[in-house]
Design a protein around this motif. Structure first.
Motif, PDB file in Angstrom:
ATOM      1  N   ARG A  95      14.468  -6.490  11.585  1.00  0.00           N
ATOM      2  CA  ARG A  95      14.949  -7.427  12.598  1.00  0.00           C
ATOM      3  C   ARG A  95      15.624  -6.679  13.748  1.00  0.00           C
ATOM      4  NH1 ARG A  95      16.963 -11.488   8.930  1.00  0.00           N
ATOM      5  NH2 ARG A  95      15.176 -12.835   9.012  1.00  0.00           N
ATOM      6  N   ARG A  96      16.458  -5.709  13.391  1.00  0.00           N
ATOM      7  CA  ARG A  96      17.161  -4.920  14.401  1.00  0.00           C
ATOM      8  C   ARG A  96      16.167  -4.144  15.266  1.00  0.00           C
ATOM      9  NH1 ARG A  96      21.042  -3.554  11.060  1.00  0.00           N
ATOM     10  NH2 ARG A  96      19.890  -1.763  10.283  1.00  0.00           N
ATOM     11  N   SER A  97      15.145  -3.592  14.619  1.00  0.00           N
ATOM     12  CA  SER A  97      14.120  -2.839  15.344  1.00  0.00           C
ATOM     13  C   SER A  97      13.367  -3.754  16.304  1.00  0.00           C
ATOM     14  CB  SER A  97      13.157  -2.203  14.346  1.00  0.00           C
ATOM     15  OG  SER A  97      12.095  -1.595  15.017  1.00  0.00           O
ATOM     16  N   ARG A  98      13.034  -4.952  15.853  1.00  0.00           N
ATOM     17  CA  ARG A  98      12.318  -5.922  16.687  1.00  0.00           C
ATOM     18  C   ARG A  98      13.155  -6.297  17.907  1.00  0.00           C
ATOM     19  NH1 ARG A  98       8.390  -9.965  16.562  1.00  0.00           N
ATOM     20  NH2 ARG A  98       9.112 -12.001  17.295  1.00  0.00           N
ATOM     21  N   LEU A 129      13.345 -10.721  29.854  1.00  0.00           N
ATOM     22  CA  LEU A 129      14.680 -11.195  29.473  1.00  0.00           C
ATOM     23  C   LEU A 129      14.591 -12.557  28.815  1.00  0.00           C
ATOM     24  CD1 LEU A 129      17.744 -10.675  29.573  1.00  0.00           C
ATOM     25  CD2 LEU A 129      17.782 -11.849  31.765  1.00  0.00           C
ATOM     26  N   LYS A 130      13.739 -13.418  29.335  1.00  0.00           N
ATOM     27  CA  LYS A 130      13.568 -14.748  28.764  1.00  0.00           C
ATOM     28  C   LYS A 130      13.010 -14.665  27.349  1.00  0.00           C
ATOM     29  CE  LYS A 130      12.144 -19.319  30.228  1.00  0.00           C
ATOM     30  NZ  LYS A 130      11.542 -20.109  31.294  1.00  0.00           N
ATOM     31  N   ALA A 131      12.166 -13.669  27.091  1.00  0.00           N
ATOM     32  CA  ALA A 131      11.619 -13.474  25.746  1.00  0.00           C
ATOM     33  C   ALA A 131      12.641 -12.835  24.816  1.00  0.00           C
ATOM     34  CB  ALA A 131      10.371 -12.616  25.816  1.00  0.00           C
ATOM     35  N   ALA A 132      13.507 -11.980  25.363  1.00  0.00           N
ATOM     36  CA  ALA A 132      14.471 -11.256  24.530  1.00  0.00           C
ATOM     37  C   ALA A 132      15.655 -12.125  24.126  1.00  0.00           C
ATOM     38  CB  ALA A 132      14.978 -10.024  25.277  1.00  0.00           C
ATOM     39  N   GLN A 133      16.001 -13.077  24.955  1.00  0.00           N
ATOM     40  CA  GLN A 133      17.200 -13.880  24.706  1.00  0.00           C
ATOM     41  C   GLN A 133      17.163 -14.622  23.369  1.00  0.00           C
ATOM     42  OE1 GLN A 133      18.238 -16.387  27.965  1.00  0.00           O
ATOM     43  NE2 GLN A 133      20.047 -17.212  26.970  1.00  0.00           N
ATOM     44  N   PRO A 134      16.126 -15.411  23.063  1.00  0.00           N
ATOM     45  CA  PRO A 134      16.145 -16.093  21.758  1.00  0.00           C
ATOM     46  C   PRO A 134      16.048 -15.122  20.586  1.00  0.00           C
ATOM     47  CG  PRO A 134      14.067 -16.483  22.889  1.00  0.00           C
ATOM     48  CD  PRO A 134      14.967 -15.786  23.862  1.00  0.00           C
ATOM     49  N   LEU A 150      17.405 -12.133  20.412  1.00  0.00           N
ATOM     50  CA  LEU A 150      18.740 -11.570  20.201  1.00  0.00           C
ATOM     51  C   LEU A 150      19.659 -12.594  19.543  1.00  0.00           C
ATOM     52  CD1 LEU A 150      20.437  -9.064  20.642  1.00  0.00           C
ATOM     53  CD2 LEU A 150      20.959  -9.859  22.922  1.00  0.00           C
ATOM     54  N   MET A 151      19.584 -13.832  19.982  1.00  0.00           N
ATOM     55  CA  MET A 151      20.428 -14.867  19.385  1.00  0.00           C
ATOM     56  C   MET A 151      20.015 -15.185  17.949  1.00  0.00           C
ATOM     57  SD  MET A 151      22.877 -15.482  21.156  1.00  0.00           S
ATOM     58  CE  MET A 151      23.397 -14.936  22.750  1.00  0.00           C
ATOM     59  N   ARG A 152      18.727 -15.024  17.652  1.00  0.00           N
ATOM     60  CA  ARG A 152      18.287 -15.197  16.273  1.00  0.00           C
ATOM     61  C   ARG A 152      18.899 -14.108  15.399  1.00  0.00           C
ATOM     62  NH1 ARG A 152      12.973 -15.255  17.060  1.00  0.00           N
ATOM     63  NH2 ARG A 152      13.100 -17.407  17.697  1.00  0.00           N
ATOM     64  N   GLY A 153      19.048 -12.912  15.962  1.00  0.00           N
ATOM     65  CA  GLY A 153      19.711 -11.845  15.229  1.00  0.00           C
ATOM     66  C   GLY A 153      21.164 -12.172  14.934  1.00  0.00           C
ATOM     67  N   VAL A 154      21.793 -12.935  15.826  1.00  0.00           N
ATOM     68  CA  VAL A 154      23.175 -13.352  15.594  1.00  0.00           C
ATOM     69  C   VAL A 154      23.231 -14.331  14.434  1.00  0.00           C
ATOM     70  CG1 VAL A 154      25.117 -14.627  16.583  1.00  0.00           C
ATOM     71  CG2 VAL A 154      23.895 -12.965  17.969  1.00  0.00           C
ATOM     72  N   GLY A 159      22.892 -12.705  11.165  1.00  0.00           N
ATOM     73  CA  GLY A 159      23.955 -11.791  10.776  1.00  0.00           C
ATOM     74  C   GLY A 159      23.682 -10.335  11.075  1.00  0.00           C
ATOM     75  N   VAL A 160      22.700 -10.051  11.932  1.00  0.00           N
ATOM     76  CA  VAL A 160      22.393  -8.666  12.264  1.00  0.00           C
ATOM     77  C   VAL A 160      23.330  -8.156  13.346  1.00  0.00           C
ATOM     78  CG1 VAL A 160      20.604  -7.105  13.084  1.00  0.00           C
ATOM     79  CG2 VAL A 160      20.000  -8.985  11.591  1.00  0.00           C
ATOM     80  N   PHE A 161      23.636  -9.016  14.325  1.00  0.00           N
ATOM     81  CA  PHE A 161      24.534  -8.664  15.411  1.00  0.00           C
ATOM     82  C   PHE A 161      25.683  -9.657  15.462  1.00  0.00           C
ATOM     83  CE2 PHE A 161      20.643  -6.722  17.275  1.00  0.00           C
ATOM     84  CZ  PHE A 161      21.137  -5.453  17.435  1.00  0.00           C
ATOM     85  N   HIS A 162      26.810  -9.205  15.987  1.00  0.00           N
ATOM     86  CA  HIS A 162      27.931 -10.102  16.232  1.00  0.00           C
ATOM     87  C   HIS A 162      27.643 -10.921  17.486  1.00  0.00           C
ATOM     88  CE1 HIS A 162      32.054 -11.405  17.131  1.00  0.00           C
ATOM     89  NE2 HIS A 162      32.253 -11.261  15.837  1.00  0.00           N
ATOM     90  N   LYS A 163      28.180 -12.130  17.518  1.00  0.00           N
ATOM     91  CA  LYS A 163      27.919 -13.043  18.629  1.00  0.00           C
ATOM     92  C   LYS A 163      28.357 -12.459  19.964  1.00  0.00           C
ATOM     93  CE  LYS A 163      30.526 -16.633  18.879  1.00  0.00           C
ATOM     94  NZ  LYS A 163      31.163 -17.945  18.666  1.00  0.00           N
ATOM     95  N   ASN A 164      29.523 -11.847  19.995  1.00  0.00           N
ATOM     96  CA  ASN A 164      30.024 -11.285  21.255  1.00  0.00           C
ATOM     97  C   ASN A 164      29.193 -10.087  21.709  1.00  0.00           C
ATOM     98  OD1 ASN A 164      31.974 -13.196  21.063  1.00  0.00           O
ATOM     99  ND2 ASN A 164      33.661 -11.796  20.645  1.00  0.00           N
TER     100      ASN A 164
END
Length: 87
Positions: free
Chosen positions: A24-27, A51-56, A58-62, A65-70
C-alpha cells in the motif's frame, strides 16, 4: 523466537500485515512520484490530473492506518500548492 501458539500466530499476522502495508505504501508513493514528475515537467494539466488521482489513494492509506492523517494532509497541501503555482 515465538514459542507459544499465540505468539506464533501474532508473528504470522505481523508478517502478512507488513506485506499488505508495504504494498500500500509503495502504491501511494508511486502516485505521489507521478505528481512530482508532472510538476517537474511543467505540465499543469497533467499535474492536476495526477494530483486528483493521488488524493483518494493517499486518504485511503490514512483509513487503512498506513499514514497519519496530518501527514497525508500535509503532503496533499504542499503538492497542491506546487501544482497551483505552475504557470
Amino acid at each position: 523466537m515465538a514459542n507459544t501458539p499465540q505468539s506464533k500466530k501474532r508473528a504470522r499476522q505481523n508478517d502478512s500485515r507488513f506485506a499488505v502495508n508495504k504494498a500500500r505504501r509503495s502504491r501511494i508513493r508511486t502516485f505521489l512520484r507521478q505528481v512530482e514528475e508532472a510538476i517537474a515537467s511543467g505540465d499543469k494539466e497533467a499535474a492536476q490530473a495526477a494530483l486528483k488521482a493521488a488524493q483518494p489513494e493517499l486518504m485511503r492509506g490514512v483509513t487503512k492506518g498506513v499514514f497519519h492523517k496530518n501527514t497525508a494532509s500535509r503532503k496533499l497541501s504542499r503538492l497542491s500548492s506546487r501544482v497551483k503555482a505552475l504557470g
